[in-house]
Design an enzyme around this catalytic site. Sequence first.
Site, mmCIF file in Angstrom:
data_model
loop_
_atom_site.group_PDB
_atom_site.id
_atom_site.type_symbol
_atom_site.label_atom_id
_atom_site.label_comp_id
_atom_site.label_asym_id
_atom_site.label_seq_id
_atom_site.Cartn_x
_atom_site.Cartn_y
_atom_site.Cartn_z
ATOM 1 N N ASP A 50 -26.704 0.012 40.914
ATOM 2 C CA ASP A 50 -25.574 0.372 40.050
ATOM 3 C C ASP A 50 -26.128 0.657 38.661
ATOM 4 O OD1 ASP A 50 -22.894 0.389 38.702
ATOM 5 O OD2 ASP A 50 -22.213 -0.545 40.561
ATOM 6 N N GLY B 32 -29.887 1.999 38.092
ATOM 7 C CA GLY B 32 -30.101 3.441 38.090
ATOM 8 C C GLY B 32 -28.790 4.193 38.017
ATOM 9 N N ASP B 33 -28.935 5.518 37.883
ATOM 10 C CA ASP B 33 -27.785 6.426 37.821
ATOM 11 C C ASP B 33 -27.852 7.280 39.081
ATOM 12 O OD1 ASP B 33 -26.330 8.798 37.484
ATOM 13 O OD2 ASP B 33 -26.477 8.679 35.314
ATOM 14 N N PHE B 34 -26.819 7.209 39.914
ATOM 15 C CA PHE B 34 -26.944 7.891 41.205
ATOM 16 C C PHE B 34 -26.928 9.412 41.116
ATOM 17 C CE2 PHE B 34 -22.550 5.779 42.120
ATOM 18 C CZ PHE B 34 -21.798 6.791 41.521
ATOM 19 N N HIS C 23 -14.770 8.865 46.675
ATOM 20 C CA HIS C 23 -13.432 9.338 46.271
ATOM 21 C C HIS C 23 -13.302 9.514 44.754
ATOM 22 C CE1 HIS C 23 -10.961 5.380 45.447
ATOM 23 N NE2 HIS C 23 -12.154 5.319 44.906
HETATM 24 C C1 LIG Z 1 -14.907 2.096 42.097
HETATM 25 S S1 LIG Z 1 -16.317 1.078 41.818
HETATM 26 C C2 LIG Z 1 -16.730 0.584 43.467
HETATM 27 C C3 LIG Z 1 -17.394 -0.755 43.534
HETATM 28 C C4 LIG Z 1 -17.729 -1.273 44.940
HETATM 29 N N1 LIG Z 1 -18.540 -0.352 45.700
HETATM 30 C C5 LIG Z 1 -16.466 -1.584 45.714
HETATM 31 O O1 LIG Z 1 -16.008 -0.757 46.488
HETATM 32 O O2 LIG Z 1 -15.887 -2.668 45.504
HETATM 33 C C6 LIG Z 1 -17.526 2.315 41.427
HETATM 34 C C7 LIG Z 1 -18.899 1.744 41.111
HETATM 35 O O3 LIG Z 1 -19.802 2.838 40.900
HETATM 36 C C8 LIG Z 1 -20.614 2.550 39.782
HETATM 37 N N2 LIG Z 1 -21.078 3.798 39.190
HETATM 38 C C9 LIG Z 1 -20.330 4.725 38.551
HETATM 39 N N3 LIG Z 1 -21.103 5.751 38.153
HETATM 40 C C10 LIG Z 1 -22.362 5.457 38.565
HETATM 41 C C11 LIG Z 1 -23.611 6.143 38.459
HETATM 42 N N4 LIG Z 1 -23.685 7.325 37.857
HETATM 43 N N5 LIG Z 1 -24.701 5.576 39.006
HETATM 44 C C12 LIG Z 1 -24.631 4.364 39.624
HETATM 45 N N6 LIG Z 1 -23.472 3.669 39.763
HETATM 46 C C13 LIG Z 1 -22.357 4.212 39.229
HETATM 47 C C14 LIG Z 1 -19.710 1.760 38.852
HETATM 48 O O4 LIG Z 1 -20.446 0.996 37.919
HETATM 49 C C15 LIG Z 1 -18.916 0.905 39.839
HETATM 50 O O5 LIG Z 1 -19.543 -0.328 40.099
#
Ligand SMILES: C[S@@+](CC[C@H](N)C(=O)[O-])C[C@H]1O[C@@H](n2cnc3c(N)ncnc32)[C@H](O)[C@@H]1O
Length: 347
Positions: A210, A236-238, A256
């Site tokens: 994350d 990291g940043d995905f 989504h």
């Molecule tokens: C809607 S939450 C979902 C959390 C978890 N997977 C769940 O379903 O309970 C979205 C997650 O994606 C992470 N996120 C958003 N943009 C991101 C990025 N560019 N790189 C990595 N993680 C990211 C956020 O920090 C957050 O924890």
Amino acid sequence: MSEVETAAIEDAKQVTPDAIMQLGTAFWASKALLSAVELGVFSELADAGALDADALRERLGLHTRSATDFFDALVALGMLERTDGRYANTPETDLFLDRAKPSYVGGMLEMANARLYEFWGSLTEGLQTGVPQNEAKSGGDFFEALYADPERLAQFARAMSAISGGTAQAIAAKFPWREHGSVIDIGCAEGAVPVQIALAHEHITGGGFDLPQIEPIFDAYVARFGLEKRLSFSAGDFFADPLPEADVLVMGHILHDWGMDEKRVLLQKAHDALPDGGALIVYEAIIDDERRNNVFGLLMSLNMLIETPAGFDYTGADCRGWMQETGFRESYVEHLVGPDSMVVGIK
Ligand SMILES: C[S@@+](CC[C@H](N)C(=O)[O-])C[C@H]1O[C@@H](n2cnc3c(N)ncnc32)[C@H](O)[C@@H]1O
């Protein structure tokens, strides 16, 4: 009168506007519950046991005018019990809406109350313009504010665990983990999913990926379960970075959030990071292929209109089609709990 006319009159008698009116005013009931969570009704009753209307009103600091109507409406909605004029939690509200219990799921409802309730008020405008209706509309940025404030971020991550807790247990139970050794949850928040998988399967190692601000939140959550030797965090940043490698990757409530182009990028990155025979588990409120039954999934997609520039929910068939185009050799959809299903793609 002919038989046909008689049948038509009988049919007309059975057609009532009840369901329409109930749905049209359903936000009254919804807001009564959200205010009860905000005010701590269920936590007070869990702490104090049964209370009469005056005692409960005083503990909550409510005006005399509508307190009894409020409490009795919650009784009628099945959220409180009343015996001999004393109010108490139901078994469900006691377990899930008492802030002092680890089983509390009100984090999500607190966010719904504080943010979504107001933003959904401009759904019509969102539908007309296609533009998000949250903080972004007035120049704010929900995620920027969230990541800048550790307490708000922790609350958000707790809300995610509240949404994903039951689903995490179902993923741990339903996926064939014996055939795999490692798992990384992409966009893991606190890490509820890898924690449940590791608790249920002693051979599994891995962790979560994350943004860097999530690391202390993930570490603290995993430590609560004594799993820090088997689960670790990768920052990291995905979009900017490659995804970490593991036998199984999980994406829950990730796809989504994004438009079609970003969905494809994320699926491709997952495919690149998996070994042959590895699996990607995508889970969320997957819409049924007929797009007529999963009400929560369909409304969640409208919630993505409110919250994101291009996000939308999708059917199992949609996701399997994208997986096939990305190069996954097999895929299947399996129901988890409530509105949630997983789509599994095998490389
Ligand atoms: C809607 S939450 C979902 C959390 C978890 N997977 C769940 O379903 O309970 C979205 C997650 O994606 C992470 N996120 C958003 N943009 C991101 C990025 N560019 N790189 C990595 N993680 C990211 C956020 O920090 C957050 O924890």
